[in-house]
Design a protein around this motif. Structure first.
Motif, PDB file in Angstrom:
ATOM      1  N   GLU A  89       0.682  -1.204   0.057  1.00  0.00           N
ATOM      2  CA  GLU A  89       0.046  -0.065   0.076  1.00  0.00           C
ATOM      3  C   GLU A  89       0.815   1.198   0.043  1.00  0.00           C
ATOM      4  O   GLU A  89       0.693   2.375  -0.767  1.00  0.00           O
ATOM      5  N   ARG A  90       2.053   1.244   0.683  1.00  0.00           N
ATOM      6  CA  ARG A  90       2.753   2.302   0.782  1.00  0.00           C
ATOM      7  C   ARG A  90       3.301   2.758  -0.624  1.00  0.00           C
ATOM      8  O   ARG A  90       3.750   3.859  -0.972  1.00  0.00           O
ATOM      9  N   VAL A  91       3.678   1.651  -1.425  1.00  0.00           N
ATOM     10  CA  VAL A  91       4.363   1.811  -2.470  1.00  0.00           C
ATOM     11  C   VAL A  91       3.204   2.177  -3.547  1.00  0.00           C
ATOM     12  O   VAL A  91       3.740   3.277  -4.341  1.00  0.00           O
ATOM     13  N   GLN A  92       1.898   1.706  -3.455  1.00  0.00           N
ATOM     14  CA  GLN A  92       0.946   2.262  -4.322  1.00  0.00           C
ATOM     15  C   GLN A  92       0.945   3.860  -3.982  1.00  0.00           C
ATOM     16  O   GLN A  92       0.679   4.664  -5.137  1.00  0.00           O
ATOM     17  N   HIS A 120      -7.204   3.610   4.011  1.00  0.00           N
ATOM     18  CA  HIS A 120      -6.558   2.288   3.772  1.00  0.00           C
ATOM     19  C   HIS A 120      -7.385   1.415   2.558  1.00  0.00           C
ATOM     20  O   HIS A 120      -8.261   0.802   3.196  1.00  0.00           O
ATOM     21  N   LYS A 121      -7.235   2.019   1.551  1.00  0.00           N
ATOM     22  CA  LYS A 121      -8.051   1.344   0.611  1.00  0.00           C
ATOM     23  C   LYS A 121      -7.157   0.831  -0.532  1.00  0.00           C
ATOM     24  O   LYS A 121      -7.326   1.376  -1.552  1.00  0.00           O
ATOM     25  N   MET A 122      -6.428  -0.371  -0.287  1.00  0.00           N
ATOM     26  CA  MET A 122      -5.520  -1.094  -1.360  1.00  0.00           C
ATOM     27  C   MET A 122      -6.253  -1.394  -2.722  1.00  0.00           C
ATOM     28  O   MET A 122      -5.853  -1.086  -3.825  1.00  0.00           O
ATOM     29  N   GLU A 123      -7.403  -1.812  -2.715  1.00  0.00           N
ATOM     30  CA  GLU A 123      -8.255  -2.252  -3.894  1.00  0.00           C
ATOM     31  C   GLU A 123      -8.544  -0.933  -4.652  1.00  0.00           C
ATOM     32  O   GLU A 123      -8.156  -0.840  -5.863  1.00  0.00           O
TER      33      GLU A 123
END
Length: 340
Positions: A89-92, A120-123
């Motif tokens: 997630e941090r990379v995104q 915090h919404k990875m998708e």
């Protein structure tokens, strides 16, 4: 503008290094699992009752032990998924942040982008990046892992804090993922490679986007600090299948070789003749660096390149690829059996 770009890049590089630390910690954690095959449907809430009551209920010690192994595996998998999800997630977010440059203040961002950067919404982050970068394409296995991590991060990362939690879906979902792509959970090496290459490919594709975007924006955040673990994570694309597990195995091999060398220097007090192999000829003057590398995993004193140079010498000596591969495979097997 020059100082602004430098400062902006400095903060993003720091963010990528933090992300790499989390991802590498996840790889370390899954490598602590000795047996992936043990998979018993179990509810966390009554785990201890099941274990304690086996004797009274006529259960076996093996059954009780299996439940304990499952519980240990659950802890390790929980921790690994936590590290993987935070790191990815941090990379995104770093990619999105760089794309939005020179915007840098909350009031400059669109509301939807600000929410993605702060929540915090990875998708949702993944979908946003795919719209921005059509070339960003993941294979089925990589998408499955991203979906699993997103589910875990959104619904189960704080499950241990809730007394009414009855099931551990993340564990069973992860085991099913491993079954689907490794076929045989008894083959630990294959299972670890599935994990390492899946995470590695995801990071490699993000890193490629990041590198191209850095050139476009003139903010060079992709330059790797070779004294930090980010080196292992972001340069893994150089390995077969961009595998982080291959990098982990290289480090493990280097440590094994160093330990063997140190043992051989003190054969009088620790005979190792039964190994039937000699240690590599490291430079004894580097002993302080060896100990630092083994104990503290100091990337600055990484000996994997040294071990690979010794391997090159063996290759040039035998001048036969198959014979070279046999020698190295045999050496690895002996070392693996010695250092369980």
């Amino acid at each position: 503008m020059g100082n602004e770009i430098f400062e902006y890049g400095f903060h993003l590089v720091s963010e990528l290094e933090i992300a790499a630390n989390f991802i590498w910690a996840g790889i370390k954690e899954v490598n602590k699992i000795r047996d992936f095959e043990v998979d018993i449907p179990i509810e966390l809430s009554d785990l201890m009752d099941k274990t304690v009551d086996y004797g009274r209920a006529g259960g076996t010690f093996q059954e009780a032990n299996a439940h304990l192994i499952v519980r240990e595996n659950q802890d390790k998998i929980f921790t690994a998924l936590y590290h993987f999800s935070i790191g990815i997630e941090r990379v995104q977010k770093t990619i999105l942040k760089l794309y939005l440059f020179p915007k840098d203040r909350d009031e400059d961002y669109e509301k939807s982008d600000l929410e993605l950067l702060k929540s915090h919404k990875m998708e949702a982050l993944q979908q946003r990046l795919k719209r921005l970068f059509p070339e960003l394409h993941f294979e089925k296995r990589e998408n499955n892992l991203l979906e699993l991590l997103s589910h875990y991060y959104n619904h189960e990362r704080y499950m241990n804090l809730h007394a009414d939690t009855k099931e551990d879906n993340y564990y069973h979902l992860f085991i099913e993922f491993l079954k689907r792509y490794s076929k045989d959970l008894t083959n630990r090496k294959t299972v670890l490679e599935v994990i390492g290459s899946s995470v590695g490919r995801i990071i490699a594709k993000y890193y490629s986007i990041l590198e191209n975007l850095s050139h476009e924006k003139g903010v060079f955040v992709y330059e790797i600090n070779y004294q930090k673990e980010s080196r292992y994570v972001y340069l893994a694309y150089q390995n077969r299948n961009a595998s982080l597990q291959i990098q982990f195995d290289k480090i493990r091999r280097a440590k094994q070789e160093l330990i063997l060398y140190l043992i051989e220097q003190g054969k009088a007090i620790y005979p190792v003749d039964s190994l039937e192999i000699d240690s590599l000829d490291f430079d004894f003057a580097e002993l302080p660096d060896m100990i630092d590398y083994i104990l503290n995993e100091n990337v600055l004193n990484d000996f994997t390149d040294t071990v690979e140079s010794f391997d090159d010498d063996i290759f040039y000596e035998v001048e036969d690829k198959k014979e070279f591969q046999r020698i190295i495979a045999e050496r690895k097997e002996i070392l693996d059996n010695f250092y369980k």
